[in-house]
Design an enzyme around this catalytic site. Structure first.
Site, short mmCIF file in Angstrom:
data_model
loop_
_atom_site.label_atom_id
_atom_site.label_comp_id
_atom_site.label_asym_id
_atom_site.label_seq_id
_atom_site.Cartn_x
_atom_site.Cartn_y
_atom_site.Cartn_z
N TYR A 135 0.87 -1.18 0.00
CA TYR A 135 0.00 0.00 0.00
C TYR A 135 0.90 1.22 0.00
O TYR A 135 1.45 1.61 1.04
CB TYR A 135 -0.87 -0.04 1.25
CG TYR A 135 -1.91 1.05 1.35
CD1 TYR A 135 -3.15 0.90 0.75
CD2 TYR A 135 -1.64 2.22 2.06
CE1 TYR A 135 -4.12 1.90 0.86
CE2 TYR A 135 -2.61 3.22 2.16
CZ TYR A 135 -3.83 3.05 1.56
OH TYR A 135 -4.79 4.03 1.67
N GLN A 137 1.16 4.79 -0.20
CA GLN A 137 0.50 6.09 -0.10
C GLN A 137 1.50 7.17 0.33
O GLN A 137 1.73 8.15 -0.38
CB GLN A 137 -0.66 5.99 0.89
CG GLN A 137 -1.46 7.27 1.03
CD GLN A 137 -2.65 7.07 1.95
OE1 GLN A 137 -3.58 6.35 1.63
NE2 GLN A 137 -2.61 7.70 3.10
N SER A 144 0.74 12.53 6.64
CA SER A 144 -0.56 12.91 7.20
C SER A 144 -1.43 13.61 6.17
O SER A 144 -2.61 13.30 6.01
CB SER A 144 -0.37 13.85 8.39
OG SER A 144 0.36 13.21 9.40
N GLY A 177 5.24 -0.73 3.80
CA GLY A 177 5.74 -2.03 4.23
C GLY A 177 5.61 -3.03 3.09
O GLY A 177 4.63 -3.03 2.35
N ARG A 310 8.38 -11.85 42.02
CA ARG A 310 9.43 -10.99 42.55
C ARG A 310 9.13 -10.56 43.98
O ARG A 310 8.01 -10.15 44.30
CB ARG A 310 9.54 -9.73 41.68
CG ARG A 310 10.67 -8.80 42.02
CD ARG A 310 11.99 -9.43 41.71
NE ARG A 310 13.09 -8.49 41.71
CZ ARG A 310 14.35 -8.85 41.53
NH1 ARG A 310 14.66 -10.13 41.36
NH2 ARG A 310 15.30 -7.95 41.53
N GLN A 330 2.58 -0.56 43.22
CA GLN A 330 2.65 -1.49 42.08
C GLN A 330 1.23 -1.75 41.54
O GLN A 330 0.99 -1.73 40.34
CB GLN A 330 3.30 -2.81 42.54
CG GLN A 330 3.65 -3.78 41.42
CD GLN A 330 5.03 -3.50 40.78
OE1 GLN A 330 5.66 -2.48 41.05
NE2 GLN A 330 5.48 -4.39 39.92
N GLU A 424 -0.78 4.52 10.04
CA GLU A 424 -2.23 4.55 9.84
C GLU A 424 -2.85 5.80 10.45
O GLU A 424 -3.98 5.78 10.94
CB GLU A 424 -2.86 3.28 10.43
CG GLU A 424 -3.95 2.68 9.60
CD GLU A 424 -3.64 2.63 8.12
OE1 GLU A 424 -2.76 1.87 7.73
OE2 GLU A 424 -4.29 3.37 7.38
N ASP A 426 -1.10 9.61 12.26
CA ASP A 426 -0.49 10.11 13.49
C ASP A 426 -1.60 10.35 14.51
O ASP A 426 -2.66 10.91 14.18
CB ASP A 426 0.26 11.42 13.16
CG ASP A 426 0.61 12.18 14.41
OD1 ASP A 426 1.65 11.87 15.00
OD2 ASP A 426 -0.16 13.09 14.79
#
Ligand SMILES: CCCCCCCCCCCCCCCCCCCCCCCC(=O)SCCNC(=O)CCNC(=O)[C@H](O)C(C)(C)COP(=O)(O)OP(=O)(O)OC[C@H]1O[C@@H](n2cnc3c(N)ncnc32)[C@H](O)[C@@H]1OP(=O)(O)O
Ligand SMILES: Cc1cc2nc3c(=O)[nH]c(=O)nc-3n(C[C@H](O)[C@H](O)[C@H](O)COP(=O)(O)OP(=O)(O)OC[C@H]3O[C@@H](n4cnc5c(N)ncnc54)[C@H](O)[C@@H]3O)c2cc1C
Length: 663
Positions: A135, A137, A144, A177, A310, A330, A424, A426
């Site tokens: 893809y 683009q 953006s 990609g 832990r 925690q 996809e 920002d």
């Protein structure tokens, strides 16, 4: 050797039916069976080993990914896996690859933007992977701002072709990609120029590489853009650069569902809205929301199990030290993340439903819900990915020093996940889209009835002046009190922005000036959606001993944690008083105590195999220390006792003659 479960005492404490919760998490008994079966298949197959990823050079890493993707495809074909099973297989293989873009964007783009004839021609090839797509683009100069893309597709009526061209350096495609080294085809987005007129950005199917020898076709310059953040991580993906030098493609390779160019060179616009050119992004944003709960739950599973293993401080009379999970600090960092993982799971399910609904409507030429679908997918993508990326990093810190080791699984998980905040869309840019939707809704109040996720705006008069009725900490467990507080905050923040905007003569200038406030209003709206959908989920019947009660606790933790974190918003808009905020905090502490005995079982309900978790700290049996110790010796640096380079760099140092008297 008998395996000892070091977390058995924790599992025995749980107060609910874990198997029933596994089904709630998976979505249905069918989804659970499928997920369980495929996760075990992947975990038991050495072909899908992944524990060496962070040690490999980029070239070896990439080749290994190619091998795995081919092996995955062979497994899918040999075992006749369904689409659903194949998608799960990809999920458990747990490695970004060019196939994600082929299946996740190239195929959906053809389905969503191609005509019936185009689908019939291209989809069978893509389904059999006889062509591999990406893809394309984003460009070097613009990501953006899609309308700012510079690549051109100029129609040549003489030859009935488009000429695809990169006129500037900044028009080079950059990031796609799968483009760098693998894709044979791309959906390339380019400005459509017909008869000298620019009709804006549209998608085109362009072949990039020979199907015979993989060499780039004439006029195509293509390669990888280089190493990215982290070891292993997203470097399994060949994000690419691409330049077109007057590349000719037949006219019928323009995706023509939204607009067409005829043989005579006439531009025609269909009845469907132009925004459908952006449809693939809406689809992928929806899948990214569903994925957020997977990434977050994985980090939370690791941090929760390790926090129970832990121990630090607090030994009484020589007894064991305190499990770090018992520290309130925690808990106050970990349990909201556990609750968020569940909240994101349910919002992902809901968004899938919304997306399916809007798709069916679009097929019937009903475009009325498209703006809401765009706002929801954009906003929820932004909110869930930001919270997940931050949450993974928090889980790493919750694991102390050992969390920083690659063998904890957390550094790689973070490095793979964090670009989701950018790709996809920002996350800030996407929230501004939500803000536009909110401002439009407010400006049309009284003219157009708000529906769906923005339906609460019909009660804006009440929400602008209602007062919180909470008097005791337990009153915060009332879903109506929670919902009203979140609705009032979202409505008041939007209305305040709209009022401030009206002080500007030029609305666009006002929007830019107030954009930081607008983003906050968008966040408030999106948080309300997640809270309200979690509450709705609990109104359904949920089988299994204690399951619903646990989910109620988690829903309350999620909601009150948000209220606590954003109490500035709630207080400044007058939705609650400082007393209410303090009662919410009291209630939150009590909820942490309730979740504590169930924490391990709640992460077991994710049903993750040790292979998928990829973490010594998060292993199911909690046998952390021997495994950490063994893993250290497996590091290539420990292959020899004396390191390479000793004779060159260390020995001369140790043997140097110090001539300066003072030294
Ligand atoms: C191991 C091997 C196994 C093998 C096989 C297995 C097979 C199994 C299957 C596997 C499946 C795998 C799945 C994987 C999933 C995929 C993973 C993907 C990984 C990530 C890849 C990342 C890819 C990318 O990043 S692609 C590029 C994305 N780019 C962007 O997002 C750009 C962001 N910008 C924009 O979206 C826009 O430009 C925008 C919205 C910011 C502004 O646009 P514009 O200027 O045109 O708009 P406005 O003027 O602001 O608005 C005009 C108008 O339009 C409305 N609008 C805008 N956008 C949309 C939209 N998308 N939809 C609908 N409407 C929209 C906007 O609201 C305005 O409306 P008005 O009413 O006029 O106000
Ligand atoms: C790992 C990865 C994979 C990708 N895969 C693909 C792919 O397969 N195909 C593809 O086409 N693209 C891909 N992309 C590109 C990706 O979609 C873009 O990077 C993304 O859309 C962001 O655009 P940008 O890079 O132009 O960011 P920019 O817009 O340049 O953002 C820079 C900064 O400016 C801010 N900003 C920008 N505009 C505004 C505004 N209007 N108001 C306020 N602030 C603003 C942003 O918030 C951000 O802080 C990928 C990116 C990554 C990181």
């Amino acid at each position: 050797m008998e395996r000892v479960d070091h977390l058995a005492h924790e599992r025995n404490k749980s107060e609910f039916d874990v198997d029933a919760m596994k089904i709630v998490w998976a979505g249905s008994p069918h989804a659970f069976e499928l997920s369980d079966r495929i996760s075990k298949l992947v975990a038991s197959d050495p072909g899908f080993r992944k524990d060496n990823r962070t040690m490999l050079s980029r070239k070896d890493l990439f080749k290994n990914t190619l091998r795995k993707a081919a092996y995955a495809w062979k497994t899918i074909v040999d075992l006749h896996l369904s689409e659903e099973e194949a998608a799960k297989l990809r999920f458990y293989v747990d490695e970004p690859a060019y196939t994600d873009l082929h299946w996740g964007m190239f195929v959906p783009a053809i389905k969503g933007q191609g005509t019936d004839e185009q689908q019939q021609k291209w989809l069978p090839l893509a389904y059999k992977m006889q062509i591999i797509g990406c893809y394309a683009q984003t460009e070097l100069g613009h990501g953006s701002n899609v309308q700012g893309l510079e690549t051109t597709a100029t129609f040549d009526p003489q030859t009935d072709e488009f000429i695809i061209h990169s006129p500037t350096l900044t028009s080079s495609k950059w990031w796609p990609g799968g483009l760098g080294k693998v894709a044979t085809h791309a959906i390339a987005y380019a400005r459509l120029i017909v008869g000298g007129r620019d009709y804006g950005v549209n998608g085109f199917i362009v072949q990039l590489r020979s199907l015979e020898d993989h060499s780039p076709l004439p006029g195509i310059t293509v390669g990888d853009i280089g190493m990215k953040f982290g070891n292993g991580a997203y470097n399994t993906m060949d994000n690419g650069v691409l330049q077109f030098d007057h590349v000719r493609i037949p006219r019928d390779q323009m995706l023509m569902r939204v607009s067409q160019v005829t043989r005579e060179g006439k531009y025609k616009q269909s009845d469907v809205p132009r925004q459908l050119v952006y449809g693939t992004m809406v689809y992928v944003r929806q899948t990214i929301v569903a994925d957020a709960s997977c990434a977050l739950s994985r980090a939370v599973c690791i941090a929760t199990r390790y926090s129970a293993v832990r121990r630090q401080f607090g030994s009484q009379n020589g007894g064991p030290e305190t499990q770090v999970i018992d520290y309130k600090t925690q808990q106050s960092r970990l349990f909201p993340l556990l609750a968020s993982a569940y909240a994101f799971r349910f919002i992902g399910e809901w968004l899938k439903w919304l997306y399916t609904d809007v798709t069916q409507r679009l097929q019937a030429n009903d475009f009325s819900t498209l703006p809401e679908a765009h706002a929801c997918t954009a906003g929820l993508k932004s909110l869930t990915t930001t919270a997940t990326a931050d949450g993974i990093e928090e889980c790493r810190k919750l694991c102390g020093g050992h969390g920083y080791l690659c063998s904890s699984g957390l550094p790689e998980l973070f490095a793979v996940y964090v670009p989701a905040c950018t790709y996809e869309g920002d996350n800030t840019v996407l929230l501004l889209q939500v803000a536009r939707f909110l401002m439009k809704t407010v400006s049309q109040l009284g003219v157009k009835k708000p529906v769906g996720t923005i339906g609460y705006m019909t009660r804006v008069d009440h929400l602008m002046q209602c007062r919180c009725g909470v008097q005791r900490a337990e009153d915060w467990l009332n879903p109506s009190a929670l919902l009203e507080a979140f609705e009032a905050r979202a409505a008041r923040m939007s209305v305040a922005c709209a009022q401030n905007l009206s002080n500007f003569d030029n609305p666009e200038e006002g929007f830019a000036e107030l954009s930081a406030d607008l983003v906050e209003a968008a966040v408030a709206h999106c948080q309300l959606i997640i809270v309200s959908k979690f509450i709705e989920k609990l109104q359904q019947e949920i089988p299994g001993k204690g399951v619903k009660q646990q989910l109620e606790v988690l829903c309350n933790i999620y909601t009150l944690f948000l209220l606590h974190k954003h109490q500035g918003d709630f207080l400044s808009t007058g939705c609650i008083t400082p007393k209410h905020a303090s009662l919410a905090n009291d209630q939150l502490r009590s909820l942490y105590s309730q979740v504590r005995p169930n924490a391990i079982a709640l992460v077991d309900a994710f049903n993750y195999t040790d292979h998928f978790l990829g973490s010594i700290l998060g292993c199911y049996d909690g046998n952390v220390y021997p495994k950490l110790y063994e893993a250290a010796w497996e590091d290539p640096l420990n292959d020899s006792v004396v390191p390479d380079g000793y004779h060159q760099y260390i020995r001369p140092l140790l043997k140097q003659q110090i001539r300066t008297a003072r030294l």
